[in-house]
Design a protein around this motif. Structure first.
Motif, mmCIF file in Angstrom:
data_model
loop_
_atom_site.group_PDB
_atom_site.id
_atom_site.type_symbol
_atom_site.label_atom_id
_atom_site.label_comp_id
_atom_site.label_asym_id
_atom_site.label_seq_id
_atom_site.Cartn_x
_atom_site.Cartn_y
_atom_site.Cartn_z
ATOM 1 N N GLY A 286 0.802 -1.213 0.000
ATOM 2 C CA GLY A 286 0.000 0.000 0.000
ATOM 3 C C GLY A 286 0.837 1.266 0.000
ATOM 4 O O GLY A 286 0.492 2.254 -0.659
ATOM 5 N N ARG A 287 1.974 1.224 0.683
ATOM 6 C CA ARG A 287 2.846 2.401 0.744
ATOM 7 C C ARG A 287 3.408 2.756 -0.625
ATOM 8 O O ARG A 287 3.376 3.917 -1.047
ATOM 9 C CB ARG A 287 3.982 2.136 1.733
ATOM 10 N N SER A 288 3.929 1.754 -1.325
ATOM 11 C CA SER A 288 4.535 2.041 -2.619
ATOM 12 C C SER A 288 3.482 2.420 -3.659
ATOM 13 O O SER A 288 3.721 3.291 -4.504
ATOM 14 C CB SER A 288 5.374 0.857 -3.103
ATOM 15 N N ALA B 13 0.010 -3.883 3.202
ATOM 16 C CA ALA B 13 -0.863 -4.853 2.529
ATOM 17 C C ALA B 13 -0.457 -5.039 1.071
ATOM 18 O O ALA B 13 -0.096 -4.079 0.389
ATOM 19 C CB ALA B 13 -2.318 -4.399 2.607
ATOM 20 N N PRO B 14 -0.493 -6.288 0.549
ATOM 21 C CA PRO B 14 -0.195 -6.501 -0.871
ATOM 22 C C PRO B 14 -1.293 -5.923 -1.751
ATOM 23 O O PRO B 14 -2.455 -5.853 -1.359
ATOM 24 C CB PRO B 14 -0.128 -8.023 -0.996
ATOM 25 N N THR B 15 -0.918 -5.501 -2.947
ATOM 26 C CA THR B 15 -1.866 -4.934 -3.915
ATOM 27 C C THR B 15 -1.727 -5.699 -5.230
ATOM 28 O O THR B 15 -0.760 -6.449 -5.421
ATOM 29 C CB THR B 15 -1.587 -3.442 -4.158
ATOM 30 N N THR C 130 -6.849 0.001 -10.139
ATOM 31 C CA THR C 130 -7.486 -0.456 -8.912
ATOM 32 C C THR C 130 -7.880 0.773 -8.107
ATOM 33 O O THR C 130 -7.056 1.664 -7.891
ATOM 34 C CB THR C 130 -6.566 -1.371 -8.075
ATOM 35 N N GLY C 131 -9.121 0.818 -7.703
ATOM 36 C CA GLY C 131 -9.590 1.949 -6.909
ATOM 37 C C GLY C 131 -9.461 1.706 -5.426
ATOM 38 O O GLY C 131 -9.892 2.533 -4.616
ATOM 39 N N GLY C 132 -8.885 0.567 -5.049
ATOM 40 C CA GLY C 132 -8.817 0.190 -3.647
ATOM 41 C C GLY C 132 -7.851 1.051 -2.844
ATOM 42 O O GLY C 132 -6.895 1.603 -3.375
ATOM 43 N N ASP C 133 -8.123 1.148 -1.560
ATOM 44 C CA ASP C 133 -7.238 1.825 -0.619
ATOM 45 C C ASP C 133 -6.618 0.745 0.268
ATOM 46 O O ASP C 133 -7.332 0.006 0.951
ATOM 47 C CB ASP C 133 -8.029 2.831 0.223
ATOM 48 N N ARG D 19 0.672 6.775 -7.043
ATOM 49 C CA ARG D 19 -0.491 7.625 -7.243
ATOM 50 C C ARG D 19 -0.176 9.095 -6.969
ATOM 51 O O ARG D 19 -0.642 9.982 -7.698
ATOM 52 C CB ARG D 19 -1.635 7.142 -6.345
ATOM 53 N N GLU D 20 0.616 9.344 -5.941
ATOM 54 C CA GLU D 20 0.975 10.728 -5.620
ATOM 55 C C GLU D 20 1.795 11.348 -6.748
ATOM 56 O O GLU D 20 1.595 12.522 -7.092
ATOM 57 C CB GLU D 20 1.755 10.764 -4.304
#
Length: 266
Positions: free
Chosen positions: A138-140, A185-187, A177-180, A145-146
């Motif tokens: 989630g961090r990466s 957590a793996p994405t 992916t629109g998920g937060d 996105r930023e």
């Protein structure tokens, strides 16, 4: 298998001129240039027979020779790092089974990424090129996105099939992916790590291939292989607690210095 690692280092980057000579402070507070840190990363990998910095600039030549690197001077007409690697291979007279392109903006590349590519090509005779992909947490993903929201060209993402063959690489975040996701957590998004292992015949053929529209739009050299039907194998690698990011923009310097400190890299 005889393995050559080439570190392409170009001074005249459009996005970040002089990038290979940028000073980065590690865990001890010592400042070392980006090209030196990339060279040190290459030398840490097992199974590598030779490491060469490839450049067309005397300032990078002098810096690299100053810390003990072997340097190959290449022409100013090389359009990207892969072409510079191909020219270096010819200048050295060949004689290698695998050529690794460890791009000079990736000082956080762990040695096991390079080792995974070498092993991947040895085990997969149908692959022309191998390149590592790292599942984003989630961090990466938030970092990707930023960058895009700020209009910065950051890292590259990759999508690939069940047989690990690359389907596409993009500077956009793919797949959508629109998920937060929580930091750890793996994405479903994979960060493409800018390292390549080539079979010599594929590398020698590359400069003669016409750049296609996708390569020109994205500015990603590996798309030339895909557009001409070459198989690029994506090797999933594990972070093992090591943060990873490339130096793409001046804004990345403090981020990479923080990651060097986190990883305990001097």
């Amino acid at each position: 298998m005889a393995v050559l690692v080439v570190i392409p280092a170009r001074y005249a980057s459009q996005r970040y001129p002089g990038k290979p000579l940028v000073q980065l402070r590690g865990a001890t507070g010592e400042a070392r240039t980006l090209v030196r840190r990339s060279w040190e990363a290459a030398r840490a990998a097992e199974g590598v027979d030779r490491v060469v910095v490839a450049t067309d600039d005397t300032r990078i030549l002098e810096e690299a020779q100053g810390f003990g690197a072997e340097v190959a001077m290449t022409s100013e007409t090389c359009r990207n790092g892969t072409e510079r690697c191909a020219e270096t291979l010819e200048a050295l007279g060949g004689g290698y089974d695998i050529v690794v392109n460890l791009q000079g903006d990736a000082p956080l590349t762990p040695p096991w990424y390079v080792e995974a590519l070498i092993a991947g090509l040895e085990a997969d005779p149908k692959a022309d090129i191998a390149t590592p992909v790292l599942r984003c947490d989630g961090r990466s993903l938030r970092g990707f996105r930023e960058d895009r929201m700020a209009g910065r060209v950051g890292g590259t993402t990759a999508v690939f099939g069940e047989d690990r063959s690359a389907l596409y690489f993009s500077k956009e975040v793919i797949p959508f992916t629109g998920g937060d996701y929580p930091d750890d957590a793996p994405t479903p998004v994979f960060h493409h790590v800018g390292v390549y292992a080539y079979r010599p015949d594929a590398l020698r053929a590359y400069p003669g291939l016409v750049p296609g529209p996708l390569e020109q739009l994205e500015g990603l050299e590996q798309l030339r292989f895909l557009e001409h039907g070459r198989r690029v194998a994506c090797e999933e690698v594990e972070a093992r607690g090591r943060p990873f990011w490339e130096l793409n923009n001046p804004e990345d310097v403090p981020k990479i210095e923080e990651m060097l400190r986190e990883a305990g890299i001097a």
